[in-house]
Design an enzyme around this catalytic site. Structure first.
Site, PDB file in Angstrom:
ATOM      1  N   ASP A  79      -6.791   4.428  -4.711  1.00  0.00           N
ATOM      2  CA  ASP A  79      -7.473   4.283  -3.417  1.00  0.00           C
ATOM      3  C   ASP A  79      -8.101   5.658  -3.158  1.00  0.00           C
ATOM      4  O   ASP A  79      -8.297   6.421  -4.122  1.00  0.00           O
ATOM      5  CB  ASP A  79      -6.468   3.893  -2.317  1.00  0.00           C
ATOM      6  CG  ASP A  79      -7.138   3.340  -1.064  1.00  0.00           C
ATOM      7  OD1 ASP A  79      -7.530   2.161  -1.062  1.00  0.00           O
ATOM      8  OD2 ASP A  79      -7.305   4.093  -0.079  1.00  0.00           O
ATOM      9  N   LYS A 134       0.867  -1.180   0.000  1.00  0.00           N
ATOM     10  CA  LYS A 134       0.000   0.000   0.000  1.00  0.00           C
ATOM     11  C   LYS A 134       0.896   1.220   0.000  1.00  0.00           C
ATOM     12  O   LYS A 134       2.004   1.175   0.536  1.00  0.00           O
ATOM     13  CB  LYS A 134      -0.875   0.021   1.262  1.00  0.00           C
ATOM     14  CG  LYS A 134      -2.058   0.932   1.154  1.00  0.00           C
ATOM     15  CD  LYS A 134      -3.210   0.204   0.500  1.00  0.00           C
ATOM     16  CE  LYS A 134      -4.408   1.070   0.289  1.00  0.00           C
ATOM     17  NZ  LYS A 134      -5.578   0.259  -0.055  1.00  0.00           N
TER      18      LYS A 134
HETATM   19  N1  GLU Z   1      -7.214   0.240  -3.041  1.00  0.00           N
HETATM   20  C1  GLU Z   1      -7.953  -0.941  -3.341  1.00  0.00           C
HETATM   21  C2  GLU Z   1      -7.998  -1.840  -2.119  1.00  0.00           C
HETATM   22  O1  GLU Z   1      -8.047  -1.353  -1.012  1.00  0.00           O
HETATM   23  C3  GLU Z   1      -7.512  -1.614  -4.625  1.00  0.00           C
HETATM   24  C4  GLU Z   1      -6.093  -2.045  -4.711  1.00  0.00           C
HETATM   25  C5  GLU Z   1      -5.665  -2.539  -6.093  1.00  0.00           C
HETATM   26  O2  GLU Z   1      -6.475  -2.588  -6.997  1.00  0.00           O
HETATM   27  O3  GLU Z   1      -4.471  -2.875  -6.218  1.00  0.00           O
HETATM   28  O4  GLU Z   1      -8.034  -3.031  -2.186  1.00  0.00           O
END
Ligand code: GLU
Length: 460
Positions: A180, A140
């Site tokens: 996100d 992340k």
């Molecule tokens: N931000 C999204 C999550 O919390 C998607 C992450 C992604 O697609 O890599 O899962």
């Protein structure tokens, strides 16, 4: 018989001691990181029965290793505003675990971003991504940059500066970021352009959440919200129920909330309320998702303006009041810890039957326990919101094959993934002594996949 009981008691206390000792270690190493410790505590509580059946995980130090990120990268992001003044924000990328594939997870631009929030999100992503059954590890990233009130060009300059530094640490087989909160296809487009410029090529697979016209996947935008509703639908089906004719409250009005509203309505529900950080809208006629899209997706307006288009809708200031709206199903789709114990009690008093987490960790620990104690069906985020990252993995596959699936193909695959996640959470919950408890089921099913791979790959 007596000897077996003694062994059993001894093993139980060894497993308990192990979980306790590792949690104390994690607490000592991550002082003050309250969201990260909250996420860790929830997982630890679920895992005790796993170590009873799998003492090899204790021997291999899996819990110690799985709670320590592979690496945390922090960096300075300097950028110029439209007047020429220089600002500095902090950038992060937490590469948590790559036992199942390249690090994978979104980038968040929001003033609340800090090390604890980044680590909790990357930690949750480890289990979530494992649950999808796809070959993706977990990470992340983000920054404490606030996109609110910034011009288009300021956002571009900030994003380019952010990715110029981060580009050293990512790649299609290394780490694949996505969006996100505060990061959508526009920001991903700027990141993708700058990455290619720096690397002198066209690496479609280095980001997901790209515009479907420029290397993205159809159905990605809808995937998290749709996936949450598909998951809750599976949970309802198990009880012989469905969304049809139900009243629903969805917090938020961003990407996840918008498409959760759309799918819930398609399945026959009436969505009574949605929100943004300034307050919530109650529409007795049912929220019109097209107005929400118009305001939020295309125009970046406040949700309050919904009342201009729908005269019977009422705007209430303050977003937490949304949980006082009586409903059958609540879908918190805004942000972490947005639904507390008092909100849970209010929802229960008003007859809520099911709760599905569309955002990451939107319910506090006390709220979850309150729902479960009162028999409210509860779908935890790491299972219920896995649809977004699942379709991101599909975007990676399409990019590798240099082809595009139709929106119907993607949606069909998404449904199958969500069904499978539900089944594996449900099975794990029963197998490990907590039938029907999807929090425990999701934690155990996700953990087992990662832990097996970590044992297989040796100690590091
Ligand atoms: N931000 C999204 C999550 O919390 C998607 C992450 C992604 O697609 O890599 O899962």
């Amino acid at each position: 018989m007596e000897i077996i009981r003694e062994i059993d008691i001894e093993q139980r206390s060894r497993a308990n001691d192990y979980v306790h000792e590792v949690y104390e270690l994690v607490k000592k190493r991550n002082v003050g990181e309250k969201e990260f410790l909250q996420a860790a505590r929830e997982i630890f509580d679920s895992l005790r029965p796993v170590f009873l059946q799998h003492p090899e995980f204790m021997h291999n130090g899996i819990l110690e290793r799985i709670t320590e990120p592979d690496r945390v990268i922090t960096f300075r992001v300097a950028w110029e505003d439209d007047t020429g003044k220089v600002h500095v924000n902090r950038g992060y990328r937490v590469q948590f675990n790559n036992s199942l594939g390249p690090y994978k997870g979104g980038i968040r631009f929001h003033p609340t971003v800090n090390s604890s929030i980044m680590k909790f999100l990357a930690f949750e992503q480890t289990f979530k991504n494992a649950l999808t059954g796809q070959p993706i590890g977990a990470g992340k990233g983000g920054s404490d940059f606030d996109p609110k009130g910034k011009s288009e060009r300021e956002i571009m300059r900030f994003t380019q500066s952010f990715i110029t530094e981060l580009s050293k640490y990512i790649g299609p087989d290394i780490d694949v970021p996505a969006g996100d909160i505060g990061v959508g296809k526009r920001e991903i487009g700027y990141m993708f352009g700058q990455y290619n410029r720096l690397n002198g090529g066209y690496e479609a697979g280095v980001f997901t959440g790209k515009d479907p016209n420029h290397g993205g996947s159809l159905g990605r935008k809808e995937a998290t919200g749709y996936g949450t509703v598909y998951f809750v639908d599976e949970m309802l089906k198990e009880k012989g129920d469905s969304f049809d004719g139900k009243t629903v409250v969805v917090s938020g009005s961003g990407n996840v909330a918008t498409y959760a509203i759309e799918k819930a309505v398609q399945l026959g529900a009436k969505v009574l309320a949605c929100s943004d950080s300034s307050g919530y809208i109650y529409d007795p006629n049912g929220i019109d998702v097209n107005t929400v899209k118009l305001l939020k997706e295309f125009d970046n307006k406040r949700i309050q303006e919904y009342t201009k288009f729908h005269k019977e809708a009422i705007f209430y200031e303050g977003c937490s009041g949304i949980w006082s709206v009586a409903c059958d199903i609540a879908l918190p789709c805004a942000t972490q810890n947005e639904l507390e114990e008092t909100d849970a009690l209010m929802l229960i008093k008003n007859g809520v039957k099911a709760v599905g987490e569309g955002a990451n960790m939107p319910c506090t620990e006390e709220a979850i326990l309150t729902f479960q104690a009162k028999g409210v069906l509860f779908a935890p985020a790491k299972a219920a919101n896995a649809g977004g990252v699942a379709v991101s993995a599909m975007e990676m596959s399409q990019n590798s094959m240099r082809l595009s699936w139709t929106v119907e193909e993607v949606d069909e695959k998404l449904k199958t993934v969500m069904k499978n996640i539900y089944a594996s959470c449900n099975n794990a919950a029963s197998r490990f002594g907590s039938p029907g408890n999807l929090v425990v089921g999701a934690n155990i099913a996700g953990f087992l996949k990662v832990a097996d791979a970590m044992v297989a790959h040796g100690i590091h």
